[in-house]
Write a protein that holds these residues in place. Structure first.
Motif, mmCIF file in Angstrom:
data_model
loop_
_atom_site.group_PDB
_atom_site.id
_atom_site.type_symbol
_atom_site.label_atom_id
_atom_site.label_comp_id
_atom_site.label_asym_id
_atom_site.label_seq_id
_atom_site.Cartn_x
_atom_site.Cartn_y
_atom_site.Cartn_z
ATOM 1 N N UNK A 59 12.477 -26.376 31.305
ATOM 2 C CA UNK A 59 12.817 -27.974 31.535
ATOM 3 C C UNK A 59 12.116 -28.672 31.268
ATOM 4 N N UNK A 60 11.065 -28.934 31.932
ATOM 5 C CA UNK A 60 10.135 -30.373 31.189
ATOM 6 C C UNK A 60 10.468 -30.437 30.195
ATOM 7 N N UNK A 61 9.518 -29.058 28.839
ATOM 8 C CA UNK A 61 9.213 -29.372 27.934
ATOM 9 C C UNK A 61 10.955 -30.578 27.304
ATOM 10 N N UNK A 62 12.189 -29.190 28.035
ATOM 11 C CA UNK A 62 13.140 -29.653 27.138
ATOM 12 C C UNK A 62 13.451 -31.411 27.032
ATOM 13 N N UNK A 63 13.254 -31.632 28.621
ATOM 14 C CA UNK A 63 13.503 -33.080 29.307
ATOM 15 C C UNK A 63 13.037 -34.222 27.974
ATOM 16 N N UNK A 64 11.095 -33.655 27.987
ATOM 17 C CA UNK A 64 10.435 -34.567 27.277
ATOM 18 C C UNK A 64 10.571 -34.587 25.603
ATOM 19 N N UNK A 65 11.562 -33.668 25.241
ATOM 20 C CA UNK A 65 11.834 -33.105 23.771
ATOM 21 C C UNK A 65 13.452 -34.304 23.881
ATOM 22 N N UNK A 66 14.177 -34.827 24.905
ATOM 23 C CA UNK A 66 14.926 -35.569 24.211
ATOM 24 C C UNK A 66 14.591 -36.945 24.135
ATOM 25 N N UNK A 67 13.851 -36.952 25.621
ATOM 26 C CA UNK A 67 13.276 -38.445 25.520
ATOM 27 C C UNK A 67 12.730 -38.897 24.446
ATOM 28 N N UNK A 68 11.680 -38.008 24.161
ATOM 29 C CA UNK A 68 10.871 -38.173 22.662
ATOM 30 C C UNK A 68 12.085 -38.810 21.223
ATOM 31 N N UNK A 69 13.007 -37.599 21.201
ATOM 32 C CA UNK A 69 14.418 -37.892 20.292
ATOM 33 C C UNK A 69 15.321 -39.303 20.388
ATOM 34 N N UNK A 70 15.580 -39.453 21.551
ATOM 35 C CA UNK A 70 16.089 -40.663 21.560
ATOM 36 C C UNK A 70 14.810 -41.991 21.619
ATOM 37 N N UNK A 71 13.771 -42.068 21.578
ATOM 38 C CA UNK A 71 12.373 -42.690 21.492
ATOM 39 C C UNK A 71 12.460 -43.439 19.518
ATOM 40 N N UNK A 72 12.643 -41.884 19.458
ATOM 41 C CA UNK A 72 12.328 -41.870 17.989
ATOM 42 C C UNK A 72 14.296 -42.694 17.265
ATOM 43 N N UNK A 73 14.952 -42.506 18.062
ATOM 44 C CA UNK A 73 16.457 -42.685 17.058
ATOM 45 C C UNK A 73 17.076 -43.674 18.056
ATOM 46 N N UNK A 74 16.473 -44.449 18.826
ATOM 47 C CA UNK A 74 16.452 -45.880 19.793
ATOM 48 C C UNK A 74 17.405 -46.704 18.981
#
Lengths: 167, 143
Positions: A59-74
């Motif tokens: 779940x931490x990997x999932x969370x980090x991937x989601x936040x990375x995606x948000x950063x890239x697409x902010x």
């Protein structure tokens, strides 16, 4: 090694999806993030047997991937940074019955940490230790945040029943 | 039972329940037809819990599928080159998405190719067989 993946990680796929969806609020994007996470975990399958808490880890990997995606697409999301991202269950996408939309709307207004702790405890049934591992916070903080969140949700429920509005 | 649930609810809102006690509350309200505020709360949570995406795949199987696809593409490339030499035509390129069909045709073609290398085969018969394979690929691609 492959068995560990099948027995410890694949059963988490839908939990990972629900969590990713709550952060990203987009079904296909959440599914893509989860597929990427599963591929990443599959590439690391040799270390799976050494992970004490595979659920929190995944779940931490999932969370980090989601936040990375948000950063890239902010810029596309009109966010200054990922700290402004709320967590929600967009009732337009979820097949909510009309009478249950009120909870989704309350949760959408919660500060992100409260919403994440709520999701992991109430929706996914995580222990305090698992939540602490996923969010990289202490167990004490998990308990404090969870209590505060339930109070917050209850107050809003009472407001809705009294006045028919949330906040 | 009712007083037990009432006690658990008090503990729950005070943030003092264990995971097992919370599971008991969720389980109780899943079956209970009450419309109290607490009942509506737990039923709404249950609705969120039921959300899942049907098509999340095991990457182990996805990796295998990619291998089959790659093998099929290479095989078809070899066939296309063979046909070009035989027909003096521009080679065509076909791609098969279904991994099972791709594997079957790959195995068939490699079987024929290895037979050809083994020698003793009439070139015309070989060409006829290749034409049959070509037709199968066209048919698989259209389906």
């Amino acid at each position: 090694m492959a068995n560990h993946f099948d027995t410890h990680i694949m059963p988490l796929a839908q939990q990972m999806y629900r969590y990713a969806y709550a952060i990203l609020k987009h079904r296909e994007q959440a599914k893509d993030v989860v597929q990427d996470c599963l591929l990443k975990i599959w590439d690391k399958k040799e270390i799976l047997s050494q992970i004490d808490n595979p659920r929190g880890w995944a779940m931490r990997i999932t969370r980090n991937h989601c936040l990375d995606w948000v950063k890239t697409n902010r810029y596309r999301l009109n966010l200054v940074d990922s700290d402004n991202l709320s967590i929600s269950y967009n009732p337009e996408y979820l097949q909510f019955e009309e009478r249950n939309i009120w909870l989704a709307k309350i949760l959408e207004k919660l500060p992100r940490k409260q919403a994440e702790v709520f999701h992991l405890r109430e929706i996914e049934g995580f222990s305090y230790q698992e939540i602490a591992d996923t969010l990289d916070i202490s167990i004490h903080e998990v308990k404090v945040v969870l209590h505060r969140t339930r109070q917050n949700v209850r107050e809003n429920m009472i407001k809705i029943d009294s006045y028919g509005i949330a906040n | 039972m009712e007083s037990q649930i009432k006690n658990l609810l008090e503990k729950y809102w005070a943030g003092e329940t264990s995971l097992e006690e919370e599971k008991a509350l969720h389980s109780y309200f899943e079956k209970n037809l009450a419309t109290t505020q607490d009942a509506r709360y737990f039923k709404a949570i249950l609705e969120i819990k039921r959300q899942e995406h049907p098509s999340i795949k095991n990457p182990k199987k996805e990796n295998t599928k990619v291998w089959y696809k790659a093998a099929a593409v290479i095989t078809i490339g070899v066939l296309a080159a063979f046909w070009s030499i035989q027909d003096n035509q521009k080679s065509n390129f076909y791609e098969i998405d279904d991994p099972k069909k791709a594997l079957e045709l790959t195995q068939t073609v490699f079987g024929i190719m290895s037979n050809k290398i083994d020698q003793g085969r009439d070139a015309t018969a070989q060409f006829t067989k290749m034409e049959e394979i070509k037709d199968k690929i066209i048919e698989a691609n259209e389906n």
